[in-house]
Design a protein around this motif. Structure first.
Motif, PDB file in Angstrom:
ATOM      1  N   ILE A  52       1.125  -0.762   0.103  1.00  0.00           N
ATOM      2  CA  ILE A  52       0.219  -0.158   0.009  1.00  0.00           C
ATOM      3  C   ILE A  52       0.646   1.207   0.328  1.00  0.00           C
ATOM      4  CG2 ILE A  52      -1.704   0.990   1.356  1.00  0.00           C
ATOM      5  CD1 ILE A  52      -2.839  -0.893   0.150  1.00  0.00           C
ATOM      6  N   HIS A  53       2.010   1.120   1.131  1.00  0.00           N
ATOM      7  CA  HIS A  53       2.803   2.599   0.897  1.00  0.00           C
ATOM      8  C   HIS A  53       3.264   2.628  -0.448  1.00  0.00           C
ATOM      9  CE1 HIS A  53       5.558   5.664   2.660  1.00  0.00           C
ATOM     10  NE2 HIS A  53       6.248   4.529   1.401  1.00  0.00           N
ATOM     11  N   GLU A  54       4.445   1.493  -0.807  1.00  0.00           N
ATOM     12  CA  GLU A  54       4.213   1.491  -2.171  1.00  0.00           C
ATOM     13  C   GLU A  54       3.605   1.674  -3.643  1.00  0.00           C
ATOM     14  OE1 GLU A  54       7.371  -2.094  -2.130  1.00  0.00           O
ATOM     15  OE2 GLU A  54       8.021  -0.385  -0.169  1.00  0.00           O
ATOM     16  N   ARG A  55       2.490   1.301  -3.435  1.00  0.00           N
ATOM     17  CA  ARG A  55       2.383   1.102  -4.411  1.00  0.00           C
ATOM     18  C   ARG A  55       1.221   2.643  -4.944  1.00  0.00           C
ATOM     19  NH1 ARG A  55       2.681  -2.116  -7.988  1.00  0.00           N
ATOM     20  NH2 ARG A  55       5.657  -2.332  -8.842  1.00  0.00           N
ATOM     21  N   LEU A  56       0.715   2.983  -4.187  1.00  0.00           N
ATOM     22  CA  LEU A  56      -0.335   3.709  -3.691  1.00  0.00           C
ATOM     23  C   LEU A  56       0.180   5.610  -3.249  1.00  0.00           C
ATOM     24  CD1 LEU A  56      -3.499   1.349  -2.580  1.00  0.00           C
ATOM     25  CD2 LEU A  56      -2.867   2.458  -5.409  1.00  0.00           C
ATOM     26  N   LEU A 218       1.355   7.790 -12.271  1.00  0.00           N
ATOM     27  CA  LEU A 218       2.623   8.233 -11.598  1.00  0.00           C
ATOM     28  C   LEU A 218       3.826   6.430 -11.292  1.00  0.00           C
ATOM     29  CD1 LEU A 218       0.770   9.654  -8.505  1.00  0.00           C
ATOM     30  CD2 LEU A 218       2.052  10.412  -9.680  1.00  0.00           C
ATOM     31  N   VAL A 219       4.697   6.643 -10.934  1.00  0.00           N
ATOM     32  CA  VAL A 219       5.572   5.523 -11.731  1.00  0.00           C
ATOM     33  C   VAL A 219       5.964   4.804  -9.574  1.00  0.00           C
ATOM     34  CG1 VAL A 219       7.647   4.090 -12.416  1.00  0.00           C
ATOM     35  CG2 VAL A 219       6.604   5.978 -13.293  1.00  0.00           C
ATOM     36  N   PRO A 220       4.841   4.086  -9.112  1.00  0.00           N
ATOM     37  CA  PRO A 220       5.867   3.935  -7.686  1.00  0.00           C
ATOM     38  C   PRO A 220       7.772   3.236  -8.001  1.00  0.00           C
ATOM     39  CG  PRO A 220       4.263   2.151  -8.126  1.00  0.00           C
ATOM     40  CD  PRO A 220       4.708   3.194 -10.050  1.00  0.00           C
ATOM     41  N   LYS A 221       8.276   3.702  -5.964  1.00  0.00           N
ATOM     42  CA  LYS A 221       9.888   3.617  -6.841  1.00  0.00           C
ATOM     43  C   LYS A 221       9.972   2.622  -6.947  1.00  0.00           C
ATOM     44  CE  LYS A 221      10.063   7.639  -4.869  1.00  0.00           C
ATOM     45  NZ  LYS A 221       8.560   7.889  -3.988  1.00  0.00           N
ATOM     46  N   PRO A 222       9.810   1.640  -6.667  1.00  0.00           N
ATOM     47  CA  PRO A 222      10.078  -0.335  -7.247  1.00  0.00           C
ATOM     48  C   PRO A 222      10.583  -0.352  -8.755  1.00  0.00           C
ATOM     49  CG  PRO A 222       8.653  -0.525  -5.460  1.00  0.00           C
ATOM     50  CD  PRO A 222       8.201   1.217  -6.022  1.00  0.00           C
ATOM     51  N   ASP A 223       9.455   0.865  -9.581  1.00  0.00           N
ATOM     52  CA  ASP A 223       9.819  -0.241 -10.480  1.00  0.00           C
ATOM     53  C   ASP A 223      10.680   1.754 -11.518  1.00  0.00           C
ATOM     54  OD1 ASP A 223       7.617  -1.926 -10.569  1.00  0.00           O
ATOM     55  OD2 ASP A 223       6.626  -0.665 -10.759  1.00  0.00           O
ATOM     56  N   GLN A 224      10.708   2.996 -10.631  1.00  0.00           N
ATOM     57  CA  GLN A 224      11.404   3.712 -11.337  1.00  0.00           C
ATOM     58  C   GLN A 224      12.598   3.853 -11.614  1.00  0.00           C
ATOM     59  OE1 GLN A 224      11.299   7.521  -8.650  1.00  0.00           O
ATOM     60  NE2 GLN A 224       9.307   7.189  -8.458  1.00  0.00           N
ATOM     61  N   ARG A 225      12.562   4.206 -12.872  1.00  0.00           N
ATOM     62  CA  ARG A 225      14.091   4.445 -13.584  1.00  0.00           C
ATOM     63  C   ARG A 225      14.551   5.871 -13.437  1.00  0.00           C
ATOM     64  NH1 ARG A 225      14.741   0.796 -18.478  1.00  0.00           N
ATOM     65  NH2 ARG A 225      13.498   2.742 -19.375  1.00  0.00           N
ATOM     66  N   TRP A 226      14.015   6.800 -14.630  1.00  0.00           N
ATOM     67  CA  TRP A 226      14.505   7.572 -14.199  1.00  0.00           C
ATOM     68  C   TRP A 226      12.640   8.835 -14.343  1.00  0.00           C
ATOM     69  CZ3 TRP A 226      19.036   8.786 -13.109  1.00  0.00           C
ATOM     70  CH2 TRP A 226      20.225   7.819 -13.270  1.00  0.00           C
ATOM     71  N   VAL A 227      11.232   8.340 -15.022  1.00  0.00           N
ATOM     72  CA  VAL A 227      10.630   9.216 -14.669  1.00  0.00           C
ATOM     73  C   VAL A 227       9.892   8.948 -13.311  1.00  0.00           C
ATOM     74  CG1 VAL A 227       8.593   9.412 -15.798  1.00  0.00           C
ATOM     75  CG2 VAL A 227       9.913   9.108 -17.225  1.00  0.00           C
ATOM     76  N   SER A 228       9.050   9.881 -13.556  1.00  0.00           N
ATOM     77  CA  SER A 228       8.363   9.543 -11.569  1.00  0.00           C
ATOM     78  C   SER A 228       6.843   9.736 -11.960  1.00  0.00           C
ATOM     79  CB  SER A 228       8.977  10.214 -10.313  1.00  0.00           C
ATOM     80  OG  SER A 228       8.438  11.524 -11.328  1.00  0.00           O
ATOM     81  N   LEU A 249       2.562  16.685 -23.562  1.00  0.00           N
ATOM     82  CA  LEU A 249       2.299  15.302 -22.576  1.00  0.00           C
ATOM     83  C   LEU A 249       3.592  16.028 -21.315  1.00  0.00           C
ATOM     84  CD1 LEU A 249       2.835  12.004 -21.781  1.00  0.00           C
ATOM     85  CD2 LEU A 249       3.991  12.008 -23.599  1.00  0.00           C
ATOM     86  N   ARG A 250       3.342  15.900 -20.355  1.00  0.00           N
ATOM     87  CA  ARG A 250       4.461  16.619 -19.490  1.00  0.00           C
ATOM     88  C   ARG A 250       4.689  15.602 -18.633  1.00  0.00           C
ATOM     89  NH1 ARG A 250       3.918  21.818 -16.006  1.00  0.00           N
ATOM     90  NH2 ARG A 250       5.123  22.850 -18.307  1.00  0.00           N
ATOM     91  N   VAL A 251       6.024  15.105 -18.571  1.00  0.00           N
ATOM     92  CA  VAL A 251       6.576  13.640 -17.912  1.00  0.00           C
ATOM     93  C   VAL A 251       7.428  15.118 -16.112  1.00  0.00           C
ATOM     94  CG1 VAL A 251       6.521  12.197 -18.999  1.00  0.00           C
ATOM     95  CG2 VAL A 251       9.137  13.527 -19.714  1.00  0.00           C
ATOM     96  N   SER A 252       7.802  13.784 -15.773  1.00  0.00           N
ATOM     97  CA  SER A 252       9.187  14.537 -14.468  1.00  0.00           C
ATOM     98  C   SER A 252      10.003  13.781 -14.136  1.00  0.00           C
ATOM     99  CB  SER A 252       7.621  14.631 -13.010  1.00  0.00           C
ATOM    100  OG  SER A 252       6.720  15.593 -13.210  1.00  0.00           O
ATOM    101  N   LEU A 253      11.173  14.190 -14.177  1.00  0.00           N
ATOM    102  CA  LEU A 253      12.077  12.761 -13.931  1.00  0.00           C
ATOM    103  C   LEU A 253      12.891  13.592 -12.920  1.00  0.00           C
ATOM    104  CD1 LEU A 253      12.076  13.461 -17.382  1.00  0.00           C
ATOM    105  CD2 LEU A 253      14.155  11.772 -17.094  1.00  0.00           C
ATOM    106  N   GLY A 254      13.099  13.027 -11.916  1.00  0.00           N
ATOM    107  CA  GLY A 254      14.380  12.609 -11.002  1.00  0.00           C
ATOM    108  C   GLY A 254      13.285  13.446  -9.685  1.00  0.00           C
ATOM    109  N   ARG A 255      13.572  12.961  -8.544  1.00  0.00           N
ATOM    110  CA  ARG A 255      13.224  13.784  -6.851  1.00  0.00           C
ATOM    111  C   ARG A 255      14.596  13.445  -5.513  1.00  0.00           C
ATOM    112  NH1 ARG A 255      13.456   8.549  -4.952  1.00  0.00           N
ATOM    113  NH2 ARG A 255      13.331   6.958  -6.114  1.00  0.00           N
ATOM    114  N   ASP A 256      13.731  13.719  -4.341  1.00  0.00           N
ATOM    115  CA  ASP A 256      15.159  13.268  -4.025  1.00  0.00           C
ATOM    116  C   ASP A 256      15.659  12.054  -3.687  1.00  0.00           C
ATOM    117  OD1 ASP A 256      15.844  14.269  -0.902  1.00  0.00           O
ATOM    118  OD2 ASP A 256      14.428  12.913  -0.010  1.00  0.00           O
TER     119      ASP A 256
END
Ligand SMILES: Cc1cc2nc3c(=O)[nH]c(=O)nc-3n(C[C@H](O)[C@H](O)[C@H](O)COP(=O)(O)OP(=O)(O)OC[C@H]3O[C@@H](n4cnc5c(N)ncnc54)[C@H](O)[C@@H]3O)c2cc1C
Length: 358
Positions: A52-56, A218-228, A249-256
């Motif tokens: 639930i934490h990682e996917r939602l 949204l891309v869950p962290k376990p599946d993230q490469r660059w796009v979040s 289309l607008r994509v976001s890359l990167g985060r903490d």
């Protein structure tokens, strides 16, 4: 409720969570109270399990604040913090959803159609109409105390002030308040900020699959490469629908914890397109591309952020009365929270000025 399950049927039939993950989440109301460490990840994982934490929860909160919510303050996300007041978060989310359903629903997304600069233009007009003077293009380098007033040194000279609202991010602010209060400067220097890159692309109508009708994903962290996160802008905003039917289309890359600022634009575009192919199964050749770099733009509220802020304000309140903070680094990151902070700072400043003249 920011990813905390609130609709039983939707949750039970969702393909995002495995049957075991659903079972783990379903026992949440039976669990004893969870100790609050002020980490969203700690709390949600212990109540509902990792899925639930990682996917939602984390994808939603992580994409709003460009954060890794294992290291983000729960008190900073009031919608989630409110659910911890009762023993079961699941039941609290259900009640909150039922209460929300009773009030009229506004649009999910809203923005000024002329862009967010319209807010600043309006503010500028209001301030100048009231006799205020706005100086831009000056970087503050130091604030020093002179009796009950302050000298503000900038890249263009010096200004004398009876009261100051510091509305710059934590990092630069920590440098220029150092002459006033080293403890406050040290505390502020501990704040960290995350950087993101947004890539906005026009995808020709012929390449956009008709099945992609939603607002994005949204891309869950376990599946993230660059796009979040990816936002199907033309599906979200009526003023983002070009006449030729292209999808904006607008994509976001990167985060903490996921640094991308060191890549050049070409590399970033290639990473984004490769991720889109992986996520959507479509090869896209944008007809137009814009890369926007937002360096250190998202303050990261680590657990116990508000306790550190209280200590900072207490220290500065003693050494430098009449100086207050407002803005994304302090009491809320989004625009509505910043507007509220500006109001509070304005009231505190008026009270300080009145005290000087009484
Ligand atoms: C990519 C992105 C998307 C976002 N999307 C949303 C959204 O959808 N909804 C939402 O509510 N919020 C969103 N936000 C957050 C929103 O942008 C912030 O809430 C808001 O901009 C914060 O305003 P602020 O005035 O506190 O800080 P800023 O806008 O960062 O302004 C700080 C100012 O301080 C100035 N400054 C820095 N150092 C000094 C110095 N030494 N001397 C003088 N001035 C200095 C800077 O030049 C800057 O002008 C988003 C942010 C980003 C980066």
């Amino acid at each position: 409720m920011l990813g905390v399950p609130a609709k039983v049927r939707a949750f039970a039939t969702s393909g995002l969570i495995s049957p075991l993950g659903k079972l783990r989440a379903a026992i949440e109301p039976l669990l004893p109270t969870t100790a609050d460490t002020d980490s969203i990840g700690d709390y949600v994982r212990s109540r509902f399990g990792n899925q639930i934490h990682e996917r939602l929860v984390d994808p939603l909160i992580g994409s709003i604040y460009a954060t890794d919510s294992d290291h983000f303050s729960m008190a900073a996300v009031p919608q989630v913090a409110a659910l911890t007041a009762s023993r079961s978060m699941l039941l609290a989310a259900g009640r909150a959803r039922a209460a929300a359903a009773k009030s009229p629903a506004g649009p999910i997304f809203s923005t000024p159609t002329r862009g967010l600069g319209a807010l600043i233009e309006l503010l500028t007009q209001r301030v100048t109409a009231l006799g205020g003077r706005i100086l831009t293009g000056e970087t503050v380098s130091a604030i020093e105390k002179v009796n009950t007033s302050y000298t503000v040194s900038t890249s263009r000279g010096q200004h004398l002030a009876d009261a100051i609202v510091i509305a710059s991010p934590a990092k630069p602010s920590s440098h220029f308040i150092r002459p006033l209060d080293t403890r406050a400067a040290d505390l502020l220097g501990e704040w960290s900020h995350a950087s993101v890159v947004l890539i906005t692309m026009a995808i020709p109508a012929s390449q956009w699959p008709a099945r992609l009708k939603g607002s994005g994903y949204l891309v869950p962290k376990p599946d993230q490469r660059w796009v979040s996160a990816a936002s199907f802008g033309s599906n979200k905003w009526a003023h983002w629908r070009p006449d030729d039917g292209s999808m904006i289309l607008r994509v976001s890359l990167g985060r903490d914890g996921l640094e991308v600022m060191h890549f050049d634009n070409e590399k970033l575009i290639n990473l984004a397109l490769a991720d889109m192919k992986l996520h959507l199964g479509v090869d896209m050749t944008p007809s137009e591309i814009r890369v926007s770099r937002w360096a250190e733009s998202f303050p990261q509220y680590r657990p116990h952020h508000f306790a550190r802020l209280a200590e900072l304000e207490h220290s500065l309140g003693a050494t430098a009365p009449g100086i207050v903070f407002a803005g994304a680094s302090y009491r809320g990151i989004g625009i509505p929270a910043c507007v509220q902070q500006a109001r509070t700072a304005g009231e505190a400043t008026l009270a300080h000025l009145a005290s000087l003249h009484s």
